[in-house]
Design a protein around this motif. Structure first.
Motif, PDB file in Angstrom:
ATOM      1  N   ALA A  19       0.826   9.335  -5.724  1.00 53.09           N
ATOM      2  CA  ALA A  19       1.327   9.880  -4.251  1.00 53.09           C
ATOM      3  C   ALA A  19       1.888  10.109  -2.882  1.00 53.09           C
ATOM      4  O   ALA A  19       1.918  10.758  -2.647  1.00 53.09           O
ATOM      5  N   VAL A  20       3.746   9.745  -4.035  1.00 52.46           N
ATOM      6  CA  VAL A  20       4.851   9.859  -3.458  1.00 52.46           C
ATOM      7  C   VAL A  20       5.182  11.719  -3.688  1.00 52.46           C
ATOM      8  O   VAL A  20       5.256  12.180  -3.058  1.00 52.46           O
ATOM      9  N   ALA A  40       5.381  17.288   9.178  1.00 53.78           N
ATOM     10  CA  ALA A  40       5.718  17.709   8.348  1.00 53.78           C
ATOM     11  C   ALA A  40       5.419  16.277   7.383  1.00 53.78           C
ATOM     12  O   ALA A  40       5.087  15.882   6.413  1.00 53.78           O
ATOM     13  N   VAL A  41       6.783  14.998   7.922  1.00 50.85           N
ATOM     14  CA  VAL A  41       6.588  13.385   7.675  1.00 50.85           C
ATOM     15  C   VAL A  41       5.044  13.125   8.338  1.00 50.85           C
ATOM     16  O   VAL A  41       5.061  12.771   7.173  1.00 50.85           O
ATOM     17  N   ALA A  42       4.612  13.981   8.977  1.00 52.89           N
ATOM     18  CA  ALA A  42       3.618  13.097   9.595  1.00 52.89           C
ATOM     19  C   ALA A  42       2.776  13.346   8.724  1.00 52.89           C
ATOM     20  O   ALA A  42       1.803  12.273   8.575  1.00 52.89           O
ATOM     21  N   GLY A  49      -0.810   7.505   2.322  1.00 48.40           N
ATOM     22  CA  GLY A  49      -1.365   6.515   2.655  1.00 48.40           C
ATOM     23  C   GLY A  49      -3.180   7.500   2.121  1.00 48.40           C
ATOM     24  O   GLY A  49      -3.509   6.419   2.398  1.00 48.40           O
ATOM     25  N   GLY A  50      -3.550   8.178   2.641  1.00 44.03           N
ATOM     26  CA  GLY A  50      -5.157   8.477   1.889  1.00 44.03           C
ATOM     27  C   GLY A  50      -5.379   8.504   1.065  1.00 44.03           C
ATOM     28  O   GLY A  50      -6.190   8.327   0.110  1.00 44.03           O
ATOM     29  N   CYS A  51      -4.081   9.635   0.590  1.00 42.62           N
ATOM     30  CA  CYS A  51      -4.816   9.370  -1.225  1.00 42.62           C
ATOM     31  C   CYS A  51      -4.139   8.407  -2.111  1.00 42.62           C
ATOM     32  O   CYS A  51      -4.863   8.371  -3.756  1.00 42.62           O
ATOM     33  N   HIS A  56      -6.269   5.106  -6.768  1.00 37.34           N
ATOM     34  CA  HIS A  56      -6.579   3.638  -7.638  1.00 37.34           C
ATOM     35  C   HIS A  56      -7.694   3.283  -8.335  1.00 37.34           C
ATOM     36  O   HIS A  56      -7.306   2.754  -9.736  1.00 37.34           O
ATOM     37  N   LYS A  57      -8.592   4.117  -7.434  1.00 36.15           N
ATOM     38  CA  LYS A  57      -9.967   4.207  -7.814  1.00 36.15           C
ATOM     39  C   LYS A  57     -10.031   5.103  -9.166  1.00 36.15           C
ATOM     40  O   LYS A  57     -10.524   4.647  -9.894  1.00 36.15           O
TER      41      LYS A  57
END
Length: 60
Positions: A19-20, A40-42, A49-51, A56-57
């Protein structure tokens, strides 16, 4: 000596690391497109957060 439990499982660490990496790539591409650090930060935070649930799945 008793062994301590790890702070994060390997699965969680891989998900957070991926995710990072996605966050950094999307943020960098957005910065190259708009030349705006806040955008860019947003975009990077939204991408991370979306990925995270998807990763995880997929990874687990």
């Amino acid at each position: 000596m008793p062994l301590e439990a790890p702070l994060l499982s390997v699965h969680a660490a891989v998900v957070f690391l991926a995710a990072v990496i996605i966050d950094l790539v999307i943020g960098h591409l957005m910065f190259l497109h708009d030349k705006s650090l806040t955008a860019a930060v947003a975009a990077g935070l939204v991408a991370a957060g979306g990925c995270a649930p998807v990763l995880h799945k997929l990874i687990g």
